[in-house]
Design a protein around this motif. Structure first.
Motif, PDB file in Angstrom:
ATOM      1  N   LEU A  53      20.507 -57.018   4.369  1.00 53.86           N
ATOM      2  CA  LEU A  53      20.277 -56.281   5.225  1.00 53.86           C
ATOM      3  C   LEU A  53      19.967 -57.086   6.944  1.00 53.86           C
ATOM      4  O   LEU A  53      19.254 -56.946   7.635  1.00 53.86           O
ATOM      5  CB  LEU A  53      18.368 -55.647   5.246  1.00 53.86           C
ATOM      6  N   ASP A  54      20.741 -58.285   6.029  1.00 51.29           N
ATOM      7  CA  ASP A  54      20.657 -59.552   7.644  1.00 51.29           C
ATOM      8  C   ASP A  54      19.497 -59.485   7.831  1.00 51.29           C
ATOM      9  O   ASP A  54      18.485 -59.822   8.742  1.00 51.29           O
ATOM     10  CB  ASP A  54      21.190 -58.687   8.801  1.00 51.29           C
ATOM     11  N   VAL A  55      17.867 -59.865   6.860  1.00 52.57           N
ATOM     12  CA  VAL A  55      16.723 -60.320   6.822  1.00 52.57           C
ATOM     13  C   VAL A  55      17.173 -61.590   6.004  1.00 52.57           C
ATOM     14  O   VAL A  55      17.263 -62.164   5.388  1.00 52.57           O
ATOM     15  CB  VAL A  55      16.015 -59.692   6.208  1.00 52.57           C
ATOM     16  N   LYS A  56      16.014 -63.155   7.173  1.00 58.01           N
ATOM     17  CA  LYS A  56      15.693 -63.743   6.646  1.00 58.01           C
ATOM     18  C   LYS A  56      14.559 -64.377   5.525  1.00 58.01           C
ATOM     19  O   LYS A  56      13.625 -63.633   5.546  1.00 58.01           O
ATOM     20  CB  LYS A  56      15.374 -64.691   8.081  1.00 58.01           C
ATOM     21  N   ALA A  57      15.208 -64.973   4.304  1.00 61.03           N
ATOM     22  CA  ALA A  57      14.371 -64.988   3.354  1.00 61.03           C
ATOM     23  C   ALA A  57      13.074 -65.578   3.806  1.00 61.03           C
ATOM     24  O   ALA A  57      11.489 -65.357   2.920  1.00 61.03           O
ATOM     25  CB  ALA A  57      15.410 -66.352   2.684  1.00 61.03           C
ATOM     26  N   LYS A  58      12.585 -66.484   4.894  1.00 58.49           N
ATOM     27  CA  LYS A  58      11.627 -67.064   5.792  1.00 58.49           C
ATOM     28  C   LYS A  58      10.507 -65.783   5.638  1.00 58.49           C
ATOM     29  O   LYS A  58       9.510 -65.892   5.250  1.00 58.49           O
ATOM     30  CB  LYS A  58      11.885 -68.286   6.664  1.00 58.49           C
ATOM     31  N   TYR A  59      10.997 -64.434   6.058  1.00 58.40           N
ATOM     32  CA  TYR A  59      10.168 -63.929   6.749  1.00 58.40           C
ATOM     33  C   TYR A  59       9.848 -62.699   5.431  1.00 58.40           C
ATOM     34  O   TYR A  59       8.922 -61.240   4.872  1.00 58.40           O
ATOM     35  CB  TYR A  59      10.548 -62.803   7.260  1.00 58.40           C
ATOM     36  N   LEU A  60      10.167 -63.338   3.619  1.00 60.06           N
ATOM     37  CA  LEU A  60       9.651 -61.955   3.043  1.00 60.06           C
ATOM     38  C   LEU A  60       8.643 -62.973   1.923  1.00 60.06           C
ATOM     39  O   LEU A  60       9.187 -64.700   1.890  1.00 60.06           O
ATOM     40  CB  LEU A  60      10.656 -61.973   2.155  1.00 60.06           C
TER      41      LEU A  60
END
Length: 699
Positions: free
Chosen positions: A561-568
């Motif tokens: 999904l091209d979501v950076k881990a720091k936003y989870l």
């Protein structure tokens, strides 16, 4: 006539009426003799008459060696006297064995002094103290010491003499009891008893010695030690000898007695066939559990078990095979229950399971289902495969009774109800509980295929920055609507999903759906020209940590999904941390390495939260709503939240307050420097389309 003249001459030259002689004449308890240079008696007091039996007249003029010196000492005495007269070598005081008039031994301590009288003649005085009584006392003491040594050798006990602080002054051990010494003999004297023993045994000694000192009476207790040949059981008796400020400890090996008592106890309290607690012991333990539960306002469950159609086994194959089947059945039941629980045999084919410290009826359901499942595989006995089932009745404290007899009777009643329902099942005593069971079964049935039918949906509760008053992210919350059962609350279906294993695929669904929405949400933020990016918090259950593919799934989904881990942000509770079997630390470290944030959820509701904050790599701490509810009305809640925020900031943690419902709470949290908030004051959990249009309004 010549002899009389000699005596007269002696008397004239030596016997003077001075104060010294007057003193000696007045003393009967001490023997004093005077001798001239030829060792002839010139003075003989009353004490000498009493000690040696010679009168003054009998002794005067006689030489000392002819009166009281034994033959084997005569040469020594003559030489010593001569050397003093001629060379000035004094005769030292000494303990001697002399003889009396009747040739009996006389023990004395003899001191000597030399005078020169008014005629210039040397005269020696001997002062003898009778040691007969002392010798007798010494002999008696030696006899008693020998007698004690004999007694100590004959008694198989250990004896210790200690100071009141436990320092060992002396000990006695017979050849038979020396094998029971826990430490080497050379370690004892001067050492503390407390330092030589294991901590648990040392603690018992401290406690009982203190009791002996305070109560002024003998105390006894039992303990055990692991010796080279195995476990040895001891009884220690402690007595305070106050006049010497010492403690006497007598230790006896009671291993054989202990074994005999254990055998008697086992026969009295345990079933001979299965070795399980019998009816008497099981009910006694139940009474203790009820007392504990009453004190702690806890719950206890009683499961009454009856093996289905067991009579047919006995009738068909005989009682010997039936007994073997009972033994194997007991072994399977034992494998299911927890260490803190009890399983007993009531008699025949009836068993009882007692569940201690349970939180709700769900715990009892879980154990009952595991018990039923343990009997699904056949029993292999004497080349036969026998299928056996059971019926279980469940009674709960305090709902179904507050005494052991009431609970046992009600569980028995419920067991017959399970029989009536078709056997191989369980039933609760109350109709209300059975409604719960039916509800659970219905939920479990409908849960199968719910994912495929798209019945699950995520709602999102916004999280807001307290200072800047803008939305920073959201927490993903699972919702389930079933066409048959309607809306089912999470606290009802999630424990069931945990139990049946469906939480694994459901949990992956939640993670993927939440990240898909997060991507959409962040894109909308970017399109609006906003520079900050939202975060997404997702709850993880204990069962998900058993899924070995969890980390790779999260990593792949983030990449896809091209979501950076720091936003989870992954939220976990102490239920996860308390499970030592899950390799929690390794998993959390791997999550942190990916750059994902870790959040401690429901902080303050468990027992060890502070230690967990130090042990694991958390980034966020969420204060449970139960504390937020009272911060404006209860000073203790306010102080607790204030301290929690300060502590978290000192550890570098961000703080989120859950359950904010009023403006006053928000204002106070701002004053307390809380970082983020969420709650109904801003918004209830929203579907994704509503959250995309959400704009907080602070009243």
């Amino acid at each position: 006539m010549k002899s009389k003249n000699n005596i007269h001459t002696l008397a004239h030259q030596y016997v003077v009426n001075d104060p010294l002689h007057q003193l000696f004449d007045a003393v009967n308890a001490i023997s004093v003799q005077g001798y001239d240079e030829q060792r002839r008696v010139i003075y003989w007091n009353k004490g000498s008459e009493v000690l040696y039996g010679y009168t003054k007249s009998e002794a005067t003029g006689k030489k000392i060696e002819d009166l009281i010196i034994p033959s084997d000492l005569q040469e020594v005495v003559i030489a010593a006297h001569t050397h003093w007269i001629t060379k000035g070598i004094e005769i030292p005081a000494a303990e001697l064995t002399l003889r009396d008039k009747n040739n009996n031994d006389v023990s004395v301590f003899s001191s000597h002094v030399m005078f020169i009288n008014q005629y210039g003649i040397k005269q020696m005085y001997c002062i003898d103290i009778d040691l007969t009584d002392v010798k007798q006392a010494q002999e008696q003491a030696m006899f008693r010491e020998k007698m004690l040594e004999t007694i100590f050798e004959a008694i198989p006990d250990l004896f210790f003499v200690m100071q009141e602080d436990g320092k060992i002054l002396d000990y006695q051990a017979s050849s038979s009891s020396s094998s029971n010494l826990y430490a080497l003999p050379q370690q004892f004297i001067g050492s503390s008893m407390f330092d030589l023993l294991p901590d648990d045994v040392s603690s018992k000694f401290r406690k009982n010695i203190s009791q002996a000192l305070s109560q002024k009476q003998m105390v006894s207790f039992q303990y055990e030690l692991t010796m080279p040949l195995g476990v040895v059981y001891f009884e220690a008796r402690i007595n305070h000898v106050s006049q010497y400020q010492q403690v006497m400890v007598i230790i006896r090996d009671i291993t054989e007695q202990h074994k005999a008592e254990e055998l008697i106890r086992k026969q009295a309290y345990y079933d001979n066939l299965t070795s399980l607690p019998n009816r008497f012991l099981a009910l006694d333990r139940l009474s203790h559990m009820l007392f504990e539960a009453q004190r702690n306002k806890g719950h206890v469950a009683v499961l009454f078990i009856d093996l289905d159609n067991f009579k047919k086994v006995n009738d068909s194959f005989g009682h010997e095979l039936g007994d073997k089947l009972l033994v194997k059945s007991a072994a399977r039941l034992q494998q299911v229950i927890r260490k803190e629980d009890t399983i007993g045999r009531l008699g025949g084919d009836e068993f009882i399971v007692l569940l201690r410290g349970i939180n709700s009826h769900y715990n009892a359901i879980d154990i009952a289902e595991k018990l039923l499942k343990s009997f699904t595989s056949p029993f292999k006995i004497e080349g036969r495969e026998l299928v056996l089932t059971m019926s279980i009745g469940v009674a709960m404290y305090p709902e179904n009774g507050d005494t052991a007899s009431d609970l046992l009777r009600n569980a028995d009643t419920a067991m017959y109800q399970a029989k009536a329902l078709g056997r191989n099942s369980y039933s609760f005593f109350t109709p209300q509980m059975n409604v719960v069971i039916q509800r659970r079964l219905a939920i479990e049935e409908q849960m199968q295929g719910a994912l495929q039918r798209n019945e699950f949906e995520l709602h999102y509760q916004p999280q807001l920055d307290v200072k800047n008053k803008h939305v920073t992210g959201a927490e993903a919350l699972l919702r389930w609507y079933n066409p048959v059962l309607g809306n089912i609350p999470p606290d009802e279906f999630i424990p069931i999903a945990e139990h049946n294993g469906l939480i694994i695929p459901i949990g992956k669904f939640v993670i993927k759906q939440a990240l898909q929405f997060l991507k959409k949400w962040q894109n909308q933020c970017f399109n609006k020209g906003q520079h900050h990016k939202y975060t997404m918090a997702v709850n993880l259950s204990p069962s998900q940590f058993r899924d070995t593919s969890l980390l790779s799934f999260i990593k792949d989904t983030l990449s896809e999904l091209d979501v950076k881990a720091k936003y989870l942000e992954l939220e976990i509770t102490e239920g996860v941390l308390m499970n030592a079997k899950l390799n929690i630390n390794d998993t959390l470290q791997e999550i942190t390495k990916l750059g994902i944030k870790l959040s401690m959820d429901d902080f303050g509701t468990g027992y060890s939260s502070l230690s967990y904050l130090r042990q694991y790599p958390f980034n966020v701490l969420k204060i449970d709503r139960m504390f937020i509810n009272g911060i404006t009305s209860k000073k203790e809640d306010c102080n607790l939240v204030k301290a929690t925020i300060a502590m978290s900031h000192s550890l570098g943690l961000t703080v989120v307050a859950e359950g904010v419902e009023t403006k006053e709470q928000l204002v106070l949290l701002g004053e307390l420097n809380c970082d983020f908030v969420q709650g109904y004051y801003f918004s209830k959990p929203l579907p994704e389309e509503l959250l995309l249009d959400f704009s907080p309004r602070f009243l």
